[in-house]
Write an enzyme that holds these catalytic residues in place. Structure first.
Site, PDB file in Angstrom:
ATOM      1  N   ALA A 159       0.073   1.752   4.524  1.00  0.00           N
ATOM      2  CA  ALA A 159       0.795   2.533   3.515  1.00  0.00           C
ATOM      3  C   ALA A 159       1.823   3.397   4.230  1.00  0.00           C
ATOM      4  O   ALA A 159       1.702   3.674   5.420  1.00  0.00           O
ATOM      5  CB  ALA A 159      -0.164   3.416   2.717  1.00  0.00           C
ATOM      6  N   GLU A 188       2.241  -7.318  -2.421  1.00  0.00           N
ATOM      7  CA  GLU A 188       1.128  -6.417  -2.072  1.00  0.00           C
ATOM      8  C   GLU A 188       0.437  -5.918  -3.341  1.00  0.00           C
ATOM      9  O   GLU A 188      -0.792  -5.880  -3.410  1.00  0.00           O
ATOM     10  CB  GLU A 188       1.659  -5.228  -1.266  1.00  0.00           C
ATOM     11  N   LYS A 226       0.354   9.484   7.995  1.00  0.00           N
ATOM     12  CA  LYS A 226       0.611   8.977   6.633  1.00  0.00           C
ATOM     13  C   LYS A 226      -0.140   9.763   5.545  1.00  0.00           C
ATOM     14  O   LYS A 226       0.118   9.572   4.360  1.00  0.00           O
ATOM     15  CB  LYS A 226       0.190   7.501   6.532  1.00  0.00           C
TER      16      LYS A 226
HETATM   17  C1  5RP Z   1       5.000  -2.935   3.575  1.00  0.00           C
HETATM   18  C2  5RP Z   1       4.129  -1.762   3.414  1.00  0.00           C
HETATM   19  C3  5RP Z   1       3.449  -1.236   4.622  1.00  0.00           C
HETATM   20  O1  5RP Z   1       2.079  -1.208   4.401  1.00  0.00           O
HETATM   21  C4  5RP Z   1       3.949   0.138   4.919  1.00  0.00           C
HETATM   22  O2  5RP Z   1       5.356   0.110   5.014  1.00  0.00           O
HETATM   23  C5  5RP Z   1       3.361   0.695   6.222  1.00  0.00           C
HETATM   24  O3  5RP Z   1       3.845  -0.036   7.300  1.00  0.00           O
HETATM   25  P1  5RP Z   1       3.468   0.285   8.789  1.00  0.00           P
HETATM   26  O4  5RP Z   1       2.043  -0.124   8.980  1.00  0.00           O
HETATM   27  O5  5RP Z   1       4.435  -0.546   9.589  1.00  0.00           O
HETATM   28  O6  5RP Z   1       3.678   1.756   9.023  1.00  0.00           O
HETATM   29  O7  5RP Z   1       3.933  -1.232   2.351  1.00  0.00           O
HETATM   30  O8  5RP Z   1       5.656  -3.271   2.382  1.00  0.00           O
END
Ligand code: 5RP
Length: 218
Positions: A83, A103, A121
């Site tokens: 996320a 997703e 996050k």
């Molecule tokens: C992709 C997403 C990813 O889960 C989100 O962007 C997080 O990415 P990362 O693990 O590279 O930080 O929603 O559409």
């Protein structure tokens, strides 16, 4: 620990959430890439995966993990994804990697959503990360006007088309105090394919990578 080491740690911890002999839902992103690599070490214990993007499909296949069409699968006990932001209720902003539509579909089909993130996050209020909205190209300006009326500042993601051939508007400047209501409102705008707010179907559990270890928030 570096951010990548935190991502790797949560990806490894997610293996404990994987049931034997089942189809696993697999998200997209750099954290999920670590998860796919970890999943490869127990690939004999899973029947295969349903993938949320061409990128994840390619990586799964490179590891020799079977990728199935969602239409051919009855049950997905667990969906593992990252996320961009997640709050204490499990509501998320997703789509930084552009895979939000597939997703959201797999998240809806799955019994349980396991979100894997590093501690950066975790937020008290969603919205600092620009909210991605996938839009049918002809509706770009209409949707942008409606998003402005909701208080946001939509910006076209440059030189980018989703796996579904659509554009993304990244909406800056939102403070999302009512994620479910905003998800519903944006979903109502004709031309919106998917909003990257995952509040109605949020995470059931978040595995959060911190320097002190992986924390589980249920
Ligand atoms: C992709 C997403 C990813 O889960 C989100 O962007 C997080 O990415 P990362 O693990 O590279 O930080 O929603 O559409």
């Amino acid at each position: 620990m570096t951010q990548d080491e935190l991502k790797q740690a949560v990806a490894q911890a997610a293996l404990r959430q994987i049931p034997q002999d089942q189809i696993i839902g697999v998200g997209t992103g750099s954290t999920v890439n670590f998860f796919i690599d970890a999943l490869a070490t127990i690939k004999h214990k899973v029947r295969g995966a349903v993938s949320s993007s061409e990128r994840s499909t390619e990586r799964l296949k490179a590891h020799g993990i079977a990728v199935l069409d969602l239409n051919d699968v009855d049950r997905i006990p667990v969906y593992v994804d990252g996320a961009d932001e997640i709050d204490a209720s499990g509501a998320m902003i997703k789509g930084g990697g552009g895979a939000l539509t597939r997703e959201k579909i797999i998240a809806e089909a799955a019994d349980r959503f396991v979100c894997i993130v590093d501690a950066s996050k975790l937020v008290s209020t969603l919205g600092k990360f620009p909210l991605p909205v996938e839009v049918v190209p002809m509706a770009r300006e209409l949707v942008a006007r409606r998003l402005r009326a909701l208080g946001g500042d939509p910006r076209l993601r440059k030189d980018y088309l989703t796996d579904n051939g659509n554009i993304i508007l990244d909406v800056h400047g939102l403070t999302i105090s009512r994620p479910r209501e905003l998800e519903t409102s944006i979903n109502q705008i004709p031309g919106v394919v998917t909003v990257g707010l995952f509040a109605h179907r949020g995470a059931d559990v978040a595995l959060v990578g911190t320097p002190g270890g992986v924390q589980e928030h249920a």
